[in-house]
Design an enzyme around this catalytic site. Sequence first.
Site, mmCIF file in Angstrom:
data_model
loop_
_atom_site.group_PDB
_atom_site.id
_atom_site.type_symbol
_atom_site.label_atom_id
_atom_site.label_comp_id
_atom_site.label_asym_id
_atom_site.label_seq_id
_atom_site.Cartn_x
_atom_site.Cartn_y
_atom_site.Cartn_z
ATOM 1 N N HIS A 1 0.773 -1.249 0.000
ATOM 2 C CA HIS A 1 0.000 0.000 0.000
ATOM 3 C C HIS A 1 0.803 1.298 0.000
ATOM 4 C CE1 HIS A 1 -3.548 -2.421 0.419
ATOM 5 N NE2 HIS A 1 -3.025 -3.010 1.476
ATOM 6 N N LYS B 1 -4.814 -9.892 -7.794
ATOM 7 C CA LYS B 1 -5.499 -9.273 -6.661
ATOM 8 C C LYS B 1 -6.537 -8.316 -7.242
ATOM 9 C CE LYS B 1 -4.840 -6.816 -2.317
ATOM 10 N NZ LYS B 1 -3.924 -6.080 -1.441
ATOM 11 N N VAL C 1 -8.498 -5.767 -6.068
ATOM 12 C CA VAL C 1 -8.532 -4.345 -5.704
ATOM 13 C C VAL C 1 -7.340 -4.050 -4.805
ATOM 14 C CG1 VAL C 1 -9.840 -2.541 -4.506
ATOM 15 C CG2 VAL C 1 -11.059 -4.312 -5.767
ATOM 16 N N ASN C 2 -6.709 -2.909 -5.015
ATOM 17 C CA ASN C 2 -5.628 -2.481 -4.129
ATOM 18 C C ASN C 2 -5.523 -0.962 -4.177
ATOM 19 O OD1 ASN C 2 -3.321 -3.506 -2.410
ATOM 20 N ND2 ASN C 2 -2.246 -2.083 -3.741
ATOM 21 N N HIS D 1 -3.295 -3.275 7.824
ATOM 22 C CA HIS D 1 -4.344 -3.599 6.845
ATOM 23 C C HIS D 1 -4.974 -2.301 6.342
ATOM 24 C CE1 HIS D 1 -7.901 -5.429 5.040
ATOM 25 N NE2 HIS D 1 -8.653 -4.648 5.788
#
Length: 156
Positions: free
Chosen positions: A40, A69, A71-72, A147
């Site tokens: 992130h 993946k 969504v990021n 997270h």
Amino acid sequence: MALEKSLALLPLLVLVLLVLGWVQPSLGKESRAQKFQRQHMDSDGSPSSNPTYCNNMMRRRNMTQGRCKPVNTFVHEPLVDVQDVCFQEKVTCKNGQPNCYKSSSSMRITDCRLTNGSRYPNCAYRTSQKERHIIVACEGNPYVPVHFDASVEDST
């Protein structure tokens, strides 16, 4: 005589192997805080209108290995500013846990979303830059983000 010496060293060898078996799995294993940073944080990268940003970053940060993946979100702020969110407004996480925090100010982010029809190994992402409040889950000592829970628009 040589056999006796070998047998005498056997318990020591077994002990060393047990210790290595215990220690080895933790060696090289990414902590939750390190994973958060890898997935992130992009403090150095300023958000640009480059449409391939997400394709490049998702691949570079190992989020397209074995699967795409879906969504990021990448945050384009200094790490210390994102870590400070852990001491701002406490909110409930999407999963109901009580350890999420909302940033007091908007942050520059890039949302990456898998495009319709995109399939592994050809992961293709839609890139969109935004300024939003971020919500992160925090834990540990030191208390740090582990997270990325959501981003929300300014409510004013």
